[in-house]
Scaffold this active site. Structure first.
Site, PDB file in Angstrom:
ATOM      1  N   LYS A 153     -18.078  -5.879   7.818  1.00 40.35           N
ATOM      2  CA  LYS A 153     -16.792  -6.562   7.658  1.00 40.35           C
ATOM      3  C   LYS A 153     -16.073  -6.651   8.994  1.00 40.35           C
ATOM      4  CE  LYS A 153     -13.821  -6.439   3.698  1.00 40.35           C
ATOM      5  NZ  LYS A 153     -13.138  -5.611   2.686  1.00 40.35           N
ATOM      6  N   ARG A 170      -2.434  -6.824  -8.042  1.00 39.78           N
ATOM      7  CA  ARG A 170      -1.281  -7.713  -7.837  1.00 39.78           C
ATOM      8  C   ARG A 170      -1.355  -8.826  -8.867  1.00 39.78           C
ATOM      9  NH1 ARG A 170      -2.737  -8.250  -1.695  1.00 39.78           N
ATOM     10  NH2 ARG A 170      -4.696  -7.888  -2.728  1.00 39.78           N
ATOM     11  N   HIS A 179       0.838  -1.208   0.000  1.00 41.18           N
ATOM     12  CA  HIS A 179       0.000   0.000   0.000  1.00 41.18           C
ATOM     13  C   HIS A 179       0.873   1.260   0.000  1.00 41.18           C
ATOM     14  CE1 HIS A 179      -3.003  -2.698   2.364  1.00 41.18           C
ATOM     15  NE2 HIS A 179      -3.520  -2.534   1.164  1.00 41.18           N
ATOM     16  N   SER A 218      -2.486  -7.718   3.370  1.00 40.37           N
ATOM     17  CA  SER A 218      -2.743  -7.530   4.806  1.00 40.37           C
ATOM     18  C   SER A 218      -2.969  -8.885   5.473  1.00 40.37           C
ATOM     19  CB  SER A 218      -3.963  -6.637   5.027  1.00 40.37           C
ATOM     20  OG  SER A 218      -3.721  -5.349   4.514  1.00 40.37           O
TER      21      SER A 218
END
Ligand code: ADP
Length: 169
Positions: free
Chosen positions: A43, A92, A19, A130
């Site tokens: 979430k 990615r 990030h 993450s």
């Protein structure tokens, strides 16, 4: 519309070097980068939205054209409020592609004037997520090069405080 501003939305739970790399690259190309930390109540996050925001600010100290906001709702609603018309997401591996394409199309449906820009992860951070750094930290692995220095301590401390390992994800 405010030109030359972008919103980079995400969970940042926690912010990783991947990030940081994207934000620094965006800060060179745009007058202002707004990192939008999601506080979506549906979430599950390891860190609170305020903790996540503080870690982003700390990791990017010195980046003058950076702003970090917290928002619970649709990214497109935040953008309409702030009059910003460009979303940036990082890409990615191929596995990111389908999810990002779906999100971009949903957002286009909700707000046809908002454009999604995709930025490729730098090769050295292609594998950094993450979730991955939480797994490394949970199992006592070295976090060097995966998360910014300021994230190491809070990440280890937060994981230690969990009753069940599953609560990390
Ligand atoms: P979300 O839960 O919204 O996917 P994340 O915090 O996981 O939020 O990611 C935010 C954005 O950053 C996403 O577009 C994701 O693809 C991108 N991203 C995550 N890790 C990296 C990385 N290592 N390099 C480049 N982009 C990344």
């Amino acid at each position: 519309m405010k030109n030359n501003q972008v919103v980079y939305p995400g969970s940042f739970d926690p912010i990783t070097m991947g990030h940081v790399d994207i934000i620094k690259r965006l800060a060179k190309s745009f007058d202002r980068v707004v990192v939008l930390v999601s506080s979506n109540a549906q979430k599950k996050f390891l860190f609170t939205a305020i903790e996540r925001k503080e870690m982003v600010l700390d990791a990017l100290k010195g980046t003058k054209n950076l702003k970090v906001d917290i928002f619970d709702g649709l990214t497109t609603d935040f953008m309409k409020q702030k009059k910003i018309d460009k979303i940036v997401r990082g890409l990615r591996a191929v596995v990111d592609f389908e999810y990002e394409m779906t999100m971009a199309n949903i957002n286009r449906k909700l707000a046809p004037n908002i454009e999604t820009l995709l930025v490729f992860a730098s090769p050295e951070y292609y594998y950094v997520s993450s979730r991955g750094v939480k797994e490394v930290a949970l199992n006592g692995g070295a976090l060097k090069g995966l998360v910014p220095e300021n994230v190491k301590k809070p990440l280890t401390a937060k994981l230690k405080s969990l009753k069940r390992k599953n609560d990390a994800f």
